[in-house]
Write a protein that holds these residues in place. Sequence first.
Motif, PDB file in Angstrom:
ATOM      1  N   GLN A  88       1.042  -1.261  -0.467  1.00  0.00           N
ATOM      2  CA  GLN A  88      -0.061  -0.203  -0.001  1.00  0.00           C
ATOM      3  C   GLN A  88       0.885   1.202  -0.203  1.00  0.00           C
ATOM      4  OE1 GLN A  88      -3.021  -0.219   3.381  1.00  0.00           O
ATOM      5  NE2 GLN A  88      -3.704  -1.841   2.729  1.00  0.00           N
ATOM      6  N   GLY A  89       0.544   2.513  -0.526  1.00  0.00           N
ATOM      7  CA  GLY A  89       0.997   3.760  -0.421  1.00  0.00           C
ATOM      8  C   GLY A  89       1.325   4.196  -1.767  1.00  0.00           C
ATOM      9  N   ALA A  90       2.343   4.706  -1.991  1.00  0.00           N
ATOM     10  CA  ALA A  90       2.231   5.449  -3.292  1.00  0.00           C
ATOM     11  C   ALA A  90       2.651   5.033  -4.110  1.00  0.00           C
ATOM     12  CB  ALA A  90       2.958   6.966  -3.079  1.00  0.00           C
ATOM     13  N   PRO A  91       2.714   4.892  -6.223  1.00  0.00           N
ATOM     14  CA  PRO A  91       2.983   4.130  -6.389  1.00  0.00           C
ATOM     15  C   PRO A  91       5.119   4.712  -6.738  1.00  0.00           C
ATOM     16  CG  PRO A  91       1.229   6.040  -7.664  1.00  0.00           C
ATOM     17  CD  PRO A  91       1.613   6.420  -5.996  1.00  0.00           C
ATOM     18  N   ARG A  92       5.328   3.305  -7.320  1.00  0.00           N
ATOM     19  CA  ARG A  92       6.794   3.339  -7.295  1.00  0.00           C
ATOM     20  C   ARG A  92       7.456   3.165  -8.700  1.00  0.00           C
ATOM     21  NH1 ARG A  92       4.301   0.464  -3.385  1.00  0.00           N
ATOM     22  NH2 ARG A  92       4.443  -1.549  -4.857  1.00  0.00           N
ATOM     23  N   ALA A  93       8.762   3.090  -8.752  1.00  0.00           N
ATOM     24  CA  ALA A  93       8.941   3.250 -10.244  1.00  0.00           C
ATOM     25  C   ALA A  93       9.616   1.989 -10.978  1.00  0.00           C
ATOM     26  CB  ALA A  93      10.626   4.313 -10.379  1.00  0.00           C
ATOM     27  N   PRO A  94       9.394   1.575 -11.823  1.00  0.00           N
ATOM     28  CA  PRO A  94       9.561  -0.309 -12.326  1.00  0.00           C
ATOM     29  C   PRO A  94      10.841  -0.325 -11.296  1.00  0.00           C
ATOM     30  CG  PRO A  94       8.957   1.329 -14.510  1.00  0.00           C
ATOM     31  CD  PRO A  94       9.025   2.581 -12.777  1.00  0.00           C
ATOM     32  N   GLY A  95      10.772  -1.839 -10.703  1.00  0.00           N
ATOM     33  CA  GLY A  95      12.750  -2.441 -10.380  1.00  0.00           C
ATOM     34  C   GLY A  95      12.335  -1.617  -8.953  1.00  0.00           C
ATOM     35  N   THR A  96      11.473  -0.565  -8.142  1.00  0.00           N
ATOM     36  CA  THR A  96      12.043  -0.901  -6.671  1.00  0.00           C
ATOM     37  C   THR A  96      12.259  -1.340  -6.053  1.00  0.00           C
ATOM     38  OG1 THR A  96      10.859   1.645  -7.201  1.00  0.00           O
ATOM     39  CG2 THR A  96      11.089   0.822  -5.597  1.00  0.00           C
ATOM     40  N   LEU A  97      11.276  -2.633  -6.271  1.00  0.00           N
ATOM     41  CA  LEU A  97      10.887  -3.429  -5.604  1.00  0.00           C
ATOM     42  C   LEU A  97      12.436  -4.200  -5.476  1.00  0.00           C
ATOM     43  CD1 LEU A  97       7.188  -4.978  -5.529  1.00  0.00           C
ATOM     44  CD2 LEU A  97       8.667  -3.545  -3.755  1.00  0.00           C
ATOM     45  N   GLU A  98      12.787  -5.115  -7.038  1.00  0.00           N
ATOM     46  CA  GLU A  98      13.906  -6.020  -7.338  1.00  0.00           C
ATOM     47  C   GLU A  98      15.096  -5.445  -6.751  1.00  0.00           C
ATOM     48  OE1 GLU A  98      11.595  -4.570  -9.301  1.00  0.00           O
ATOM     49  OE2 GLU A  98      10.012  -6.996  -9.858  1.00  0.00           O
ATOM     50  N   LEU A  99      15.500  -4.179  -6.651  1.00  0.00           N
ATOM     51  CA  LEU A  99      16.513  -3.159  -6.363  1.00  0.00           C
ATOM     52  C   LEU A  99      16.375  -3.426  -4.209  1.00  0.00           C
ATOM     53  CD1 LEU A  99      18.748  -1.161  -6.897  1.00  0.00           C
ATOM     54  CD2 LEU A  99      16.851   0.600  -6.542  1.00  0.00           C
ATOM     55  N   ALA A 100      15.233  -3.268  -4.180  1.00  0.00           N
ATOM     56  CA  ALA A 100      15.148  -3.311  -3.147  1.00  0.00           C
ATOM     57  C   ALA A 100      15.650  -4.758  -2.522  1.00  0.00           C
ATOM     58  CB  ALA A 100      13.898  -2.986  -1.947  1.00  0.00           C
ATOM     59  N   ASP A 101      14.936  -5.168  -2.802  1.00  0.00           N
ATOM     60  CA  ASP A 101      15.306  -6.634  -2.650  1.00  0.00           C
ATOM     61  C   ASP A 101      17.176  -7.477  -2.870  1.00  0.00           C
ATOM     62  OD1 ASP A 101      13.387  -7.800  -2.139  1.00  0.00           O
ATOM     63  OD2 ASP A 101      12.900  -9.047  -3.815  1.00  0.00           O
ATOM     64  N   ARG A 102      17.688  -6.751  -3.808  1.00  0.00           N
ATOM     65  CA  ARG A 102      18.601  -7.132  -4.027  1.00  0.00           C
ATOM     66  C   ARG A 102      19.803  -6.234  -3.410  1.00  0.00           C
ATOM     67  NH1 ARG A 102      22.313  -6.858  -9.514  1.00  0.00           N
ATOM     68  NH2 ARG A 102      24.054  -6.558  -9.140  1.00  0.00           N
ATOM     69  N   HIS A 103      20.008  -5.204  -2.670  1.00  0.00           N
ATOM     70  CA  HIS A 103      20.433  -4.411  -1.478  1.00  0.00           C
ATOM     71  C   HIS A 103      19.739  -5.102  -0.609  1.00  0.00           C
ATOM     72  CE1 HIS A 103      21.972  -1.519   0.514  1.00  0.00           C
ATOM     73  NE2 HIS A 103      21.280  -1.303   1.262  1.00  0.00           N
ATOM     74  N   PHE A 104      19.273  -6.308   0.272  1.00  0.00           N
ATOM     75  CA  PHE A 104      18.682  -6.311   1.079  1.00  0.00           C
ATOM     76  C   PHE A 104      19.528  -7.902   1.245  1.00  0.00           C
ATOM     77  CE2 PHE A 104      17.126  -9.799   3.848  1.00  0.00           C
ATOM     78  CZ  PHE A 104      17.145  -9.543   4.290  1.00  0.00           C
ATOM     79  N   PHE A 105      19.820  -8.446   0.192  1.00  0.00           N
ATOM     80  CA  PHE A 105      20.416  -9.763   0.240  1.00  0.00           C
ATOM     81  C   PHE A 105      22.120  -9.331   0.421  1.00  0.00           C
ATOM     82  CE2 PHE A 105      16.675 -11.463  -1.307  1.00  0.00           C
ATOM     83  CZ  PHE A 105      16.403 -12.885  -0.746  1.00  0.00           C
ATOM     84  N   GLU A 106      22.467  -7.905  -0.724  1.00  0.00           N
ATOM     85  CA  GLU A 106      23.908  -7.754  -1.214  1.00  0.00           C
ATOM     86  C   GLU A 106      24.373  -7.326   0.669  1.00  0.00           C
ATOM     87  OE1 GLU A 106      25.186  -5.130  -3.594  1.00  0.00           O
ATOM     88  OE2 GLU A 106      24.759  -5.996  -4.921  1.00  0.00           O
ATOM     89  N   THR A 107      23.459  -6.945   1.346  1.00  0.00           N
ATOM     90  CA  THR A 107      23.901  -6.850   2.533  1.00  0.00           C
ATOM     91  C   THR A 107      23.779  -7.815   3.753  1.00  0.00           C
ATOM     92  OG1 THR A 107      22.592  -3.989   2.564  1.00  0.00           O
ATOM     93  CG2 THR A 107      23.198  -5.095   4.619  1.00  0.00           C
TER      94      THR A 107
END
Length: 52
Positions: free
Chosen positions: A8-27
């Motif tokens: 829920q919330g504001a619309p996101r740019a395409p790829g935002t969720l994938e970028l967040a997942d990638r950053h999480f797993f890299e960390t």
Amino acid sequence: MFRTGWSQGAPRAPGTLELADRHFFETLVRIHRAGEGAPHHGEATAPAPHQH
């Protein structure tokens, strides 16, 4: 992984969720490697070219 919290919330740019997942797993990998005492230099996508 973040889809439930971001459903829920504001619309996101395409790829935002994938970028967040990638950053999480890299960390996660960085923390794991640090616990082993080994360095982590990012994701290895292809072997480096051989230089003479």
